[in-house]
Design an enzyme around this catalytic site. Structure first.
Site, short mmCIF file in Angstrom:
data_model
loop_
_atom_site.label_atom_id
_atom_site.label_comp_id
_atom_site.label_asym_id
_atom_site.label_seq_id
_atom_site.Cartn_x
_atom_site.Cartn_y
_atom_site.Cartn_z
N ARG A 75 64.00 -42.16 60.71
CA ARG A 75 65.42 -42.20 60.36
C ARG A 75 65.80 -43.63 59.96
O ARG A 75 65.03 -44.58 60.16
CB ARG A 75 66.27 -41.74 61.55
CG ARG A 75 66.18 -40.26 61.82
CD ARG A 75 66.90 -39.86 63.10
NE ARG A 75 66.24 -40.38 64.28
CZ ARG A 75 66.69 -40.27 65.52
NH1 ARG A 75 67.82 -39.65 65.74
NH2 ARG A 75 66.03 -40.77 66.54
N LYS A 129 67.36 -46.47 66.59
CA LYS A 129 66.79 -46.60 67.94
C LYS A 129 67.12 -47.95 68.55
O LYS A 129 67.49 -48.91 67.85
CB LYS A 129 65.26 -46.43 67.89
CG LYS A 129 64.80 -45.07 67.43
CD LYS A 129 65.40 -43.94 68.23
CE LYS A 129 64.78 -43.78 69.61
NZ LYS A 129 65.33 -42.57 70.29
N TYR A 161 71.72 -46.60 69.04
CA TYR A 161 71.41 -46.01 70.34
C TYR A 161 70.77 -47.09 71.19
O TYR A 161 69.91 -47.86 70.72
CB TYR A 161 70.41 -44.86 70.19
CG TYR A 161 70.97 -43.59 69.59
CD1 TYR A 161 71.98 -42.89 70.23
CD2 TYR A 161 70.47 -43.08 68.40
CE1 TYR A 161 72.49 -41.71 69.69
CE2 TYR A 161 70.98 -41.90 67.85
CZ TYR A 161 71.98 -41.23 68.50
OH TYR A 161 72.49 -40.07 67.97
N HIS A 181 70.48 -46.58 75.29
CA HIS A 181 69.91 -45.97 76.50
C HIS A 181 69.43 -47.05 77.47
O HIS A 181 68.25 -47.14 77.82
CB HIS A 181 68.76 -45.02 76.14
CG HIS A 181 69.19 -43.88 75.26
ND1 HIS A 181 69.94 -42.82 75.74
CD2 HIS A 181 69.00 -43.64 73.94
CE1 HIS A 181 70.18 -41.97 74.75
NE2 HIS A 181 69.64 -42.45 73.65
N GLU A 229 75.34 -43.68 72.23
CA GLU A 229 75.33 -42.57 73.19
C GLU A 229 76.47 -42.62 74.20
O GLU A 229 76.70 -41.63 74.90
CB GLU A 229 73.98 -42.49 73.92
CG GLU A 229 73.71 -43.57 74.96
CD GLU A 229 73.14 -44.84 74.36
OE1 GLU A 229 73.06 -44.94 73.13
OE2 GLU A 229 72.77 -45.76 75.13
N ASP A 256 63.99 -35.07 77.14
CA ASP A 256 64.40 -36.48 77.09
C ASP A 256 65.13 -36.90 78.36
O ASP A 256 65.32 -38.09 78.61
CB ASP A 256 65.23 -36.77 75.83
CG ASP A 256 66.52 -35.98 75.78
OD1 ASP A 256 66.63 -34.94 76.47
OD2 ASP A 256 67.44 -36.40 75.06
N MET A 307 62.87 -34.63 68.95
CA MET A 307 62.77 -33.53 67.99
C MET A 307 63.42 -33.85 66.63
O MET A 307 62.87 -33.50 65.59
CB MET A 307 63.36 -32.25 68.59
CG MET A 307 62.50 -31.70 69.72
SD MET A 307 63.27 -30.29 70.55
CE MET A 307 63.23 -29.04 69.28
N1 NAD Z 1 64.32 -33.38 72.78
C1 NAD Z 1 65.19 -33.84 71.90
O1 NAD Z 1 64.83 -34.32 70.82
C2 NAD Z 1 66.67 -33.75 72.19
C3 NAD Z 1 67.62 -33.96 71.16
C4 NAD Z 1 68.98 -33.81 71.46
C5 NAD Z 1 69.38 -33.48 72.78
N2 NAD Z 1 68.41 -33.32 73.76
C6 NAD Z 1 68.74 -32.95 75.15
O2 NAD Z 1 69.15 -31.60 75.21
C7 NAD Z 1 69.88 -31.42 76.42
C8 NAD Z 1 71.16 -30.65 76.15
O3 NAD Z 1 72.04 -31.46 75.39
P1 NAD Z 1 73.47 -30.92 74.91
O4 NAD Z 1 73.98 -31.89 73.91
O5 NAD Z 1 73.40 -29.50 74.54
O6 NAD Z 1 74.32 -31.06 76.27
P2 NAD Z 1 75.71 -30.32 76.58
O7 NAD Z 1 76.39 -31.14 77.62
O8 NAD Z 1 76.45 -29.98 75.34
O9 NAD Z 1 75.25 -28.92 77.23
C9 NAD Z 1 74.58 -28.83 78.45
C10 NAD Z 1 74.92 -27.48 79.08
O10 NAD Z 1 74.09 -27.33 80.23
C11 NAD Z 1 74.84 -26.61 81.19
N3 NAD Z 1 74.21 -26.77 82.49
C12 NAD Z 1 74.17 -27.84 83.31
N4 NAD Z 1 73.45 -27.58 84.41
C13 NAD Z 1 73.02 -26.29 84.29
C14 NAD Z 1 72.24 -25.44 85.10
N5 NAD Z 1 71.75 -25.84 86.29
N6 NAD Z 1 71.98 -24.19 84.66
C15 NAD Z 1 72.47 -23.75 83.48
N7 NAD Z 1 73.23 -24.53 82.66
C16 NAD Z 1 73.49 -25.77 83.07
C17 NAD Z 1 76.23 -27.23 81.09
O11 NAD Z 1 77.23 -26.39 81.64
C18 NAD Z 1 76.37 -27.38 79.56
O12 NAD Z 1 77.01 -26.25 78.97
C19 NAD Z 1 70.12 -32.83 76.97
O13 NAD Z 1 69.16 -33.10 77.97
C20 NAD Z 1 69.89 -33.72 75.77
O14 NAD Z 1 69.52 -35.02 76.15
C21 NAD Z 1 67.09 -33.46 73.46
#
Ligand code: NAD
Length: 371
Positions: A15, A75, A94, A96, A118, A270, A301
């Site tokens: 990116r 980053k 970002y 972190h 973030e 993450d 991702m």
């Molecule tokens: N791997 C990657 O490349 C990548 C990229 C973007 C985001 N992420 C990760 O994805 C995850 C989700 O991000 P998001 O933006 O959707 O967050 P978000 O806050 O929009 O959504 C998270 C949801 O999880 C729910 N939740 C919390 N604890 C729970 C539990 N015990 N059981 C069921 N549901 C539960 C919350 O109520 C909420 O609706 C984060 O960890 C974020 O860092 C990873």
């Protein structure tokens, strides 16, 4: 102001912090823009696009850091970049910082002002500069999960949408936030039978009101989760507890209840992942097998679709970048409390409480600094 955008140097990062469109806007606002040679190529933006937008291409990152008043990146600055930051310089990217004491120390020592994507907020309590990457990762999750389910990749050999006379894949999404909603919509669009689990009743109500017919919802009790996971062809992990490690919602013992060759896509990797058996993988080697269940756990991702991700991030950062450039960080943050939440470091002072708590460092109130 002179805005500078270096080429990203973190491994596998394609990116770029500024699109040609963002450069054009900044120039229209009366600013100068310098871009490192080749910075946009990984996202499909050749230097000529930036030149057409009115930017100046410089050969090296050293020249960018030496001349720019504000550095716009993707980053967190790597060690070699942190050495080039200087007092009074503004860094917008970002960061972190909480798990990264070395970076925090270097940013404090540099004297720069650092605003972290973030931690910028919006009036509804969301994270507007994190959301676009969650949207991308959510939409990618069923796509990579479908690939993981293919026989040659160790999967169960199930087609997402089935065919007439053959049932579709059963996809379970744990966490119905930004990632989960986008994942559920794409999986449903591919024809899968999708259920979203969440612990928040208001969120479940929102999903049911808006997406009934596309996918089902279920309360994320332990019993419901165990039952649905056991019946699933694919489980997508998408939970977030802000500022905390992801809770482990599926244990190793539970894998033995799952179908052989089922796919796990742990997007929450993450934040440590929400499956006990998850560990971070890379785009080169994204999947691994535990007890016959295939795990996809790539921590960045959005990097797989760098062009889409760059444009999505640029759309979200542009208004803040322009405010910072037009008014200077102090006035821009004074005018916008949500941008002020992004301030993590200023002139050797840490200004974000969660980072101070995580690293045991003193924190100066950001409100004091804008007075
Ligand atoms: N791997 C990657 O490349 C990548 C990229 C973007 C985001 N992420 C990760 O994805 C995850 C989700 O991000 P998001 O933006 O959707 O967050 P978000 O806050 O929009 O959504 C998270 C949801 O999880 C729910 N939740 C919390 N604890 C729970 C539990 N015990 N059981 C069921 N549901 C539960 C919350 O109520 C909420 O609706 C984060 O960890 C974020 O860092 C990873």
């Amino acid at each position: 102001m002179k805005l500078g955008c270096p080429k990203e140097i973190k491994p596998q990062e394609f990116r770029v912090g500024m699109t040609p469109n963002a450069a054009r806007e900044a120039i229209a606002h009366g600013h100068d823009v310098v871009i490192e040679k080749g910075a946009g190529v990984g996202s499909g933006f050749p230097d000529s696009d930036y030149i057409d937008a009115g930017a100046v291409i410089l050969d090296t990152a050293e020249e960018i850091f030496a001349t720019a008043d504000m550095i716009v990146k993707v980053k967190e600055p790597q060690a070699v970049e942190r050495k080039m930051l200087r007092e009074g310089q503004l860094l917008f990217t970002y960061l972190h910082l909480a798990p990264d004491p070395d970076q925090t120390h270097d940013l404090l020592a540099s004297g720069c002002t650092a605003i972290a994507y973030e931690t910028v907020t919006d009036p509804r309590g969301g994270l507007p500069l994190l959301a676009p990457m969650s949207e991308v990762a959510g939409k990618l999750a069923p796509q990579v999960g479908a690939w993981t389910l293919q026989k040659a990749n160790g999967g169960r050999g199930v087609l997402m949408g089935g065919v007439p006379g053959v049932r579709p894949a059963h996809v379970v999404v744990i966490g119905g936030g930004v990632v989960g909603t986008h994942a559920a919509r794409v999986a449903a669009g591919m024809g899968a039978d999708v259920t979203v689990l969440d612990m928040s009743l208001p969120r479940l109500r929102y999903l049911d009101d808006n997406f009934r017919g596309e996918f089902k919802t279920s309360y994320a009790s332990q019993g419901n989760t165990a039952e649905l996971v056991a019946a699933a062809d694919m489980v997508i992990g998408a939970v977030l507890i802000p500022g905390a490690a992801a809770p482990k919602l599926v244990s190793r013992a539970q894998l033995s209840t799952m179908k052989p060759g089922a796919a796990i896509v742990d997007v929450a990797i993450d934040q440590g992942g929400c499956f006990e058996t998850s560990h971070a993988t890379t785009h080169e080697n994204p999947i691994y097998d535990v007890d016959g269940v295939m795990h996809y756990c790539v921590a960045n991702m959005p990097g797989a679709v760098a062009r889409t991700s760059t444009i999505a991030l640029g759309n979200a950062t542009m208004p803040f970048m322009l405010a910072l450039a037009d008014k200077g960080w102090k006035q821009a943050c004074a005018d916008d409390p949500h941008l002020l939440e992004g301030l993590n470091v200023h002139a050797g002072k840490l200004t974000y409480y969660a980072v101070g708590k995580a690293l045991g460092l003193d924190v100066t109130s950001p409100q004091l600094l804008i007075k």
